[in-house]
Scaffold this motif. Structure first.
Motif, PDB file in Angstrom:
ATOM      1  N   VAL A 217      61.584  32.298  14.338  1.00  0.00           N
ATOM      2  CA  VAL A 217      61.252  32.481  15.688  1.00  0.00           C
ATOM      3  C   VAL A 217      62.087  33.575  16.628  1.00  0.00           C
ATOM      4  O   VAL A 217      61.959  34.478  17.078  1.00  0.00           O
ATOM      5  N   LEU A 218      63.416  32.874  16.588  1.00  0.00           N
ATOM      6  CA  LEU A 218      64.492  33.763  17.502  1.00  0.00           C
ATOM      7  C   LEU A 218      64.711  35.043  16.894  1.00  0.00           C
ATOM      8  O   LEU A 218      64.704  35.918  17.608  1.00  0.00           O
ATOM      9  N   PHE A 219      65.286  35.094  15.500  1.00  0.00           N
ATOM     10  CA  PHE A 219      65.589  36.248  15.218  1.00  0.00           C
ATOM     11  C   PHE A 219      64.330  37.400  15.048  1.00  0.00           C
ATOM     12  O   PHE A 219      64.730  38.586  15.681  1.00  0.00           O
ATOM     13  N   PRO A 220      63.122  37.127  14.867  1.00  0.00           N
ATOM     14  CA  PRO A 220      62.374  38.199  15.006  1.00  0.00           C
ATOM     15  C   PRO A 220      62.134  38.706  16.397  1.00  0.00           C
ATOM     16  O   PRO A 220      61.650  39.763  16.653  1.00  0.00           O
TER      17      PRO A 220
ATOM     18  N   THR B 131      53.712  24.404  18.005  1.00  0.00           N
ATOM     19  CA  THR B 131      53.166  25.621  18.456  1.00  0.00           C
ATOM     20  C   THR B 131      53.849  26.939  18.155  1.00  0.00           C
ATOM     21  O   THR B 131      53.208  27.944  17.797  1.00  0.00           O
ATOM     22  N   LEU B 132      55.046  26.861  18.320  1.00  0.00           N
ATOM     23  CA  LEU B 132      55.849  28.231  17.910  1.00  0.00           C
ATOM     24  C   LEU B 132      55.619  28.327  16.462  1.00  0.00           C
ATOM     25  O   LEU B 132      55.892  29.677  15.984  1.00  0.00           O
ATOM     26  N   SER B 133      55.487  27.376  15.612  1.00  0.00           N
ATOM     27  CA  SER B 133      55.357  27.752  13.969  1.00  0.00           C
ATOM     28  C   SER B 133      54.046  28.482  13.967  1.00  0.00           C
ATOM     29  O   SER B 133      53.899  29.416  12.856  1.00  0.00           O
TER      30      SER B 133
ATOM     31  N   LEU C  88      65.229  17.863  16.039  1.00  0.00           N
ATOM     32  CA  LEU C  88      65.504  19.361  16.115  1.00  0.00           C
ATOM     33  C   LEU C  88      66.410  19.717  14.952  1.00  0.00           C
ATOM     34  O   LEU C  88      66.020  20.832  14.186  1.00  0.00           O
ATOM     35  N   GLN C  89      67.328  18.917  14.714  1.00  0.00           N
ATOM     36  CA  GLN C  89      68.416  19.496  13.750  1.00  0.00           C
ATOM     37  C   GLN C  89      67.835  19.793  12.504  1.00  0.00           C
ATOM     38  O   GLN C  89      68.259  20.972  11.799  1.00  0.00           O
ATOM     39  N   PRO C  90      67.077  19.190  11.802  1.00  0.00           N
ATOM     40  CA  PRO C  90      66.530  19.557  10.409  1.00  0.00           C
ATOM     41  C   PRO C  90      65.715  20.989  10.550  1.00  0.00           C
ATOM     42  O   PRO C  90      65.297  21.856   9.679  1.00  0.00           O
TER      43      PRO C  90
ATOM     44  N   MET D 296      67.291  25.878  11.438  1.00  0.00           N
ATOM     45  CA  MET D 296      67.484  27.091  10.641  1.00  0.00           C
ATOM     46  C   MET D 296      66.110  27.849  10.688  1.00  0.00           C
ATOM     47  O   MET D 296      66.001  28.771  11.040  1.00  0.00           O
ATOM     48  N   ALA D 297      65.077  27.112  10.439  1.00  0.00           N
ATOM     49  CA  ALA D 297      63.812  27.711  10.442  1.00  0.00           C
ATOM     50  C   ALA D 297      63.265  28.533  11.807  1.00  0.00           C
ATOM     51  O   ALA D 297      62.661  29.316  12.033  1.00  0.00           O
ATOM     52  N   LEU D 298      63.744  27.558  12.789  1.00  0.00           N
ATOM     53  CA  LEU D 298      63.650  28.194  14.307  1.00  0.00           C
ATOM     54  C   LEU D 298      64.313  29.489  14.404  1.00  0.00           C
ATOM     55  O   LEU D 298      63.753  30.391  14.907  1.00  0.00           O
ATOM     56  N   VAL D 299      65.563  29.399  14.255  1.00  0.00           N
ATOM     57  CA  VAL D 299      66.533  30.631  14.450  1.00  0.00           C
ATOM     58  C   VAL D 299      65.892  31.834  13.414  1.00  0.00           C
ATOM     59  O   VAL D 299      65.612  33.024  13.988  1.00  0.00           O
TER      60      VAL D 299
END
Length: 175
Positions: A153-156, A107-109, A142-144, A147-150
């Protein structure tokens, strides 16, 4: 937080409720509140949509369930006199935690792809993911993707944007 009612501690009943919550979160929202490339959604109006409100409540319920029942070892220590909740914790941990983590990640993607996700739903999804970091069963999934999440999603979300600029100019104290 309160305990799950006795009738929901039955494995079949609990799994039916979890299936319902999964379908609520998974179900696509209508295009007029989904956004996406070429379709702008007013954040205020989109957030008020009943479709997003239901999803947010389902995400909040899942966050609270994971918070309380995600770690069976902790539940066994704290609730040893409640065998129904201990069994529920094992079921949640073994069968549901990773499944819901994948759902929230998917969903976050969609946000990365330009779809509209209300802030409150995004926050509830991230709360679920925060707890998932501490559980070995979900950390493996979650581990793989960290980086994509950060990065996507998070950084933006933390970056200074036009809305921040507007608030800074209109009301610097509020900013």
């Amino acid at each position: 937080h309160q305990s799950v009612p006795m009738y929901m501690q039955n494995g079949e009943v609990f799994m039916c409720w979890m299936g319902l919550l999964y379908r609520v979160i998974e179900r696509p929202v209508p295009p007029e509140v989904a956004g996406g490339p070429g379709r702008e959604v007013d954040a205020t109006e989109g957030s008020k949509s009943v479709f997003w409100k239901v999803k947010r409540w389902a995400a909040q319920i899942m966050h609270r369930l994971e918070q309380k029942y995600g770690n069976p070892k902790t539940v066994e220590k704290q609730l040893q006199e409640r065998p129904g909740e201990v069994a529920l914790s094992r079921t949640f941990h073994d069968q549901l935690a990773s499944r819901f983590l994948q759902l929230f990640m998917n969903t976050l993607s969609t946000k990365v792809q330009g779809a509209f996700l209300p802030d409150r739903f995004t926050v509830e999804s991230l709360k679920y993911i925060v707890i998932s970091v501490s559980l070995s069963v979900t950390w493996k999934d979650l581990q793989p993707n960290v980086m994509a999440l950060v990065c996507h999603v998070l950084f933006p979300m933390m970056c200074f944007d036009e809305a921040d600029q507007e608030l800074w100019e209109d009301d610097p104290q509020e900013f």
